[in-house]
Write a protein that holds these residues in place. Structure first.
Motif, mmCIF file in Angstrom:
data_model
loop_
_atom_site.group_PDB
_atom_site.id
_atom_site.type_symbol
_atom_site.label_atom_id
_atom_site.label_comp_id
_atom_site.label_asym_id
_atom_site.label_seq_id
_atom_site.Cartn_x
_atom_site.Cartn_y
_atom_site.Cartn_z
ATOM 1 N N ARG A 73 0.832 -1.201 0.000
ATOM 2 C CA ARG A 73 0.000 0.000 0.000
ATOM 3 C C ARG A 73 0.872 1.260 0.000
ATOM 4 N N ALA A 74 1.944 1.228 0.794
ATOM 5 C CA ALA A 74 2.812 2.398 0.896
ATOM 6 C C ALA A 74 3.536 2.700 -0.408
ATOM 7 N N THR A 75 3.823 1.668 -1.179
ATOM 8 C CA THR A 75 4.666 1.845 -2.370
ATOM 9 C C THR A 75 3.932 1.578 -3.666
ATOM 10 N N ALA A 76 2.610 1.646 -3.634
ATOM 11 C CA ALA A 76 1.818 1.327 -4.823
ATOM 12 C C ALA A 76 2.151 2.235 -6.002
ATOM 13 N N HIS A 77 2.662 3.424 -5.711
ATOM 14 C CA HIS A 77 2.967 4.387 -6.768
ATOM 15 C C HIS A 77 4.362 4.204 -7.363
ATOM 16 N N LEU A 78 5.125 3.249 -6.853
ATOM 17 C CA LEU A 78 6.512 3.058 -7.284
ATOM 18 C C LEU A 78 6.626 1.871 -8.235
ATOM 19 N N ASP A 79 7.578 1.961 -9.143
ATOM 20 C CA ASP A 79 7.878 0.854 -10.052
ATOM 21 C C ASP A 79 9.117 0.114 -9.565
ATOM 22 N N PRO A 80 9.020 -1.202 -9.323
ATOM 23 C CA PRO A 80 10.187 -1.977 -8.897
ATOM 24 C C PRO A 80 11.250 -2.019 -9.993
ATOM 25 N N PRO A 81 12.507 -2.278 -9.610
ATOM 26 C CA PRO A 81 12.958 -2.596 -8.252
ATOM 27 C C PRO A 81 13.207 -1.336 -7.427
ATOM 28 N N TYR A 82 12.975 -1.432 -6.141
ATOM 29 C CA TYR A 82 13.246 -0.334 -5.217
ATOM 30 C C TYR A 82 13.468 -0.927 -3.829
ATOM 31 N N ALA A 83 14.027 -0.102 -2.957
ATOM 32 C CA ALA A 83 14.337 -0.539 -1.594
ATOM 33 C C ALA A 83 13.600 0.340 -0.601
ATOM 34 N N VAL A 84 13.200 -0.249 0.513
ATOM 35 C CA VAL A 84 12.530 0.504 1.567
ATOM 36 C C VAL A 84 13.159 0.165 2.918
ATOM 37 N N VAL A 85 13.015 1.101 3.836
ATOM 38 C CA VAL A 85 13.346 0.855 5.242
ATOM 39 C C VAL A 85 12.114 1.205 6.058
ATOM 40 N N ASP A 86 11.664 0.253 6.838
ATOM 41 C CA ASP A 86 10.509 0.435 7.717
ATOM 42 C C ASP A 86 10.998 1.136 8.984
ATOM 43 N N LEU A 87 10.622 2.403 9.159
ATOM 44 C CA LEU A 87 11.175 3.209 10.243
ATOM 45 C C LEU A 87 10.802 2.684 11.623
ATOM 46 N N VAL A 134 16.466 5.117 -1.028
ATOM 47 C CA VAL A 134 15.604 4.225 -0.255
ATOM 48 C C VAL A 134 14.375 5.009 0.170
ATOM 49 N N HIS A 135 13.255 4.329 0.187
ATOM 50 C CA HIS A 135 11.997 4.941 0.576
ATOM 51 C C HIS A 135 11.741 4.587 2.038
ATOM 52 N N LEU A 136 11.542 5.597 2.839
ATOM 53 C CA LEU A 136 11.320 5.406 4.271
ATOM 54 C C LEU A 136 9.824 5.287 4.520
ATOM 55 N N VAL A 137 9.422 4.158 5.080
ATOM 56 C CA VAL A 137 8.012 3.847 5.290
ATOM 57 C C VAL A 137 7.675 3.991 6.762
ATOM 58 N N ASP A 138 6.606 4.705 7.038
ATOM 59 C CA ASP A 138 6.068 4.812 8.391
ATOM 60 C C ASP A 138 4.593 4.429 8.309
ATOM 61 N N GLY A 139 4.237 3.334 8.942
ATOM 62 C CA GLY A 139 2.872 2.831 8.808
ATOM 63 C C GLY A 139 2.651 2.329 7.406
ATOM 64 N N ASP A 140 1.647 2.876 6.721
ATOM 65 C CA ASP A 140 1.373 2.435 5.359
ATOM 66 C C ASP A 140 1.620 3.562 4.352
ATOM 67 N N ALA A 141 2.626 4.406 4.648
ATOM 68 C CA ALA A 141 2.946 5.509 3.745
ATOM 69 C C ALA A 141 4.456 5.703 3.643
ATOM 70 N N VAL A 142 4.892 6.116 2.469
ATOM 71 C CA VAL A 142 6.274 6.562 2.298
ATOM 72 C C VAL A 142 6.348 8.000 2.787
ATOM 73 N N VAL A 143 7.150 8.236 3.832
ATOM 74 C CA VAL A 143 7.222 9.576 4.422
ATOM 75 C C VAL A 143 8.427 10.361 3.927
ATOM 76 N N ALA A 144 9.392 9.667 3.300
ATOM 77 C CA ALA A 144 10.555 10.360 2.740
ATOM 78 C C ALA A 144 11.260 9.421 1.792
ATOM 79 N N THR A 145 11.929 10.001 0.826
ATOM 80 C CA THR A 145 12.792 9.247 -0.077
ATOM 81 C C THR A 145 14.165 9.895 -0.007
ATOM 82 N N VAL A 146 15.163 9.123 0.396
ATOM 83 C CA VAL A 146 16.483 9.686 0.679
ATOM 84 C C VAL A 146 17.551 8.944 -0.125
ATOM 85 N N PRO A 147 18.631 9.626 -0.485
ATOM 86 C CA PRO A 147 19.656 8.983 -1.303
ATOM 87 C C PRO A 147 20.538 8.037 -0.503
ATOM 88 N N THR A 148 20.960 6.982 -1.155
ATOM 89 C CA THR A 148 22.006 6.110 -0.630
ATOM 90 C C THR A 148 23.362 6.733 -0.950
#
Length: 402
Positions: A14-28, A379-393
């Motif tokens: 749900r949090a990343t439905a708008h993104l096209d894989p491949p991508y990485a997330v961190v669950d905060l 990486v997309h930072l997920v809090d609950g069921d939403a991406v709250v920030a996208t930050v560079p590696t």
């Protein structure tokens, strides 16, 4: 902690439905919980974050803002210089000896930088190289830390248990190197480090291998007892030549045990923040999985099989199945033995394969921690069921340090 994988998958999808894989997330929430659990296991001793296991400046800053965390252990000198200059930390310890001449020249040319970065040494030849690049008369005193080998060598040294790191193994050798550093102009000995990889980096409960697990635990107990005495003696020998600011030890897999060593003043941890699959094989503490990468199902080659695009994000170390990423969501998927995880495609089998459609996401966990970030720019930072920030590696900021 038990994880409801179905709910986790729904939340990440749900949090990343708008993104096209491949991508990485961190669950905060998991990241922060792991940071707090590690602090508790350190029993009051400060934790130095291992940047190699994170490789995202935003997340390094996040954990350093928490009580109980201070300083960074970097893996290269150019990285350490970058982290210090960008304000991540004014206390950066380089974990390995360096031969990076440009980095040494930059360090020697800036007194403030030289005061923030500590170099690792285990051989006078490394001091010679530094002097060759920047003679002592033309630089501030450079901070150095001695690397004490923490491997276990039972049976009078005929057996080696651990990794091959520093040649400095005995307290006598540590004292001799400390004397050599203290006698040379242009250096200031401030620390001692020892990484007990055979304890901190080796799971003691490998799945389906009970006999091996028992053997590992016996070896770890013997190694720990030996290191307690030897590290204490080494610290005493080094302190005869320098007033040490810190004695560093351990890693995520040994935070509690290393913190219990009276000779140690701080402990390193990093991988436990992300919770990669290698730590599923530990009994004492298993971090909550916090870092994932998603690949898209692109075809169904046969009944019972689903193929994702990409997926071959292989971890470093001994070539073995333990270094492969693990398909984790939905539950009930497995790699094919004949193909494994491929750079361009990864076929998956298992009970859940027939339920996957073209376009669905499969969530993987990496075997290690920060190495996942070498495959993505952000990486997309997920809090609950939403991406709250996208930050560079690191890679996204244009840096490939190794």
């Amino acid at each position: 902690m038990a994880i409801d994988r179905d709910k986790l998958r729904e939340r990440l999808d749900r949090a990343t439905a708008h993104l096209d894989p491949p991508y990485a997330v961190v669950d905060l929430s998991a990241f922060d919980a792991n940071a707090g659990a590690l602090t508790g296991r350190a029993d009051g001793k400060p934790l130095r974050v291992a940047s190699k296991s994170v490789r995202v400046r935003e997340l390094l800053t996040r954990v350093l803002g928490r009580p109980g965390w201070q300083g960074v252990m970097a893996f290269t000198l150019p990285e350490a210089v970058w982290l210090a200059r960008s304000g991540v930390s004014d206390d950066v310890l380089v974990a390995y000896p360096t031969a990076h001449r440009a980095g040494l020249a930059e360090l020697a040319a800036d007194p403030a930088l030289a005061d923030a970065v500590t170099l690792m040494v285990d051989d006078p030849a490394q001091l010679d190289l530094i002097d060759e690049v920047c003679p002592p008369a033309r630089r501030p005193a450079l901070r150095v830390c001695l690397d004490l080998d923490a491997s276990w060598r039972p049976l009078r040294g005929r057996v080696h248990v651990g990794v091959r790191r520093s040649p400095v193994h005995s307290a006598t050798a540590a004292g001799a190197l400390a004397a050599a550093v203290a006698a040379r102009p242009g250096f200031r000995l401030v620390g001692l480090m020892s990484y007990e990889a055979q304890i901190a980096g080796l799971g003691d409960a490998p799945p389906g291998q009970a006999v091996l697990g028992s053997a590992i635990r016996v070896a770890q107990r013997g190694s720990y007892r030996e290191l307690l005495a030897r590290r204490s003696d080494a610290v005493a020998a080094v302190r005869e030549h320098a007033d040490l600011e810190f004695v560093n030890g351990g890693g995520t897999g040994s935070v509690a045990a290393t913190s219990a060593d009276p000779a140690v003043t701080e402990v390193t941890a990093g991988s436990g923040l992300y919770g990669p699959t290698l730590f599923d094989a530990y009994r004492a503490w298993r971090p909550t999985p916090a870092a994932f990468f998603a690949c898209a199902v692109v075809r169904r080659p046969a009944p019972g099989l689903a193929t994702v695009l990409g997926g071959g994000w292989i971890a470093s170390g001994q070539a073995a199945s333990s270094r492969l990423p693990r398909p984790w969501l939905p539950d009930g998927l497995k790699l094919l033995g004949a193909e494994g995880a491929g750079e361009v495609q990864t076929p998956l089998a298992g009970d859940a394969a027939d339920g996957l459609r073209v376009g669905d996401r499969v969530w993987f966990r990496h075997a290690k921690a920060g190495e996942m970030c070498e495959h993505v720019n952000e990486v997309h930072l997920v809090d609950g069921d939403a991406v709250v920030a996208t930050v560079p590696t690191y890679r996204g900021e244009g840096h490939a340090f190794l």
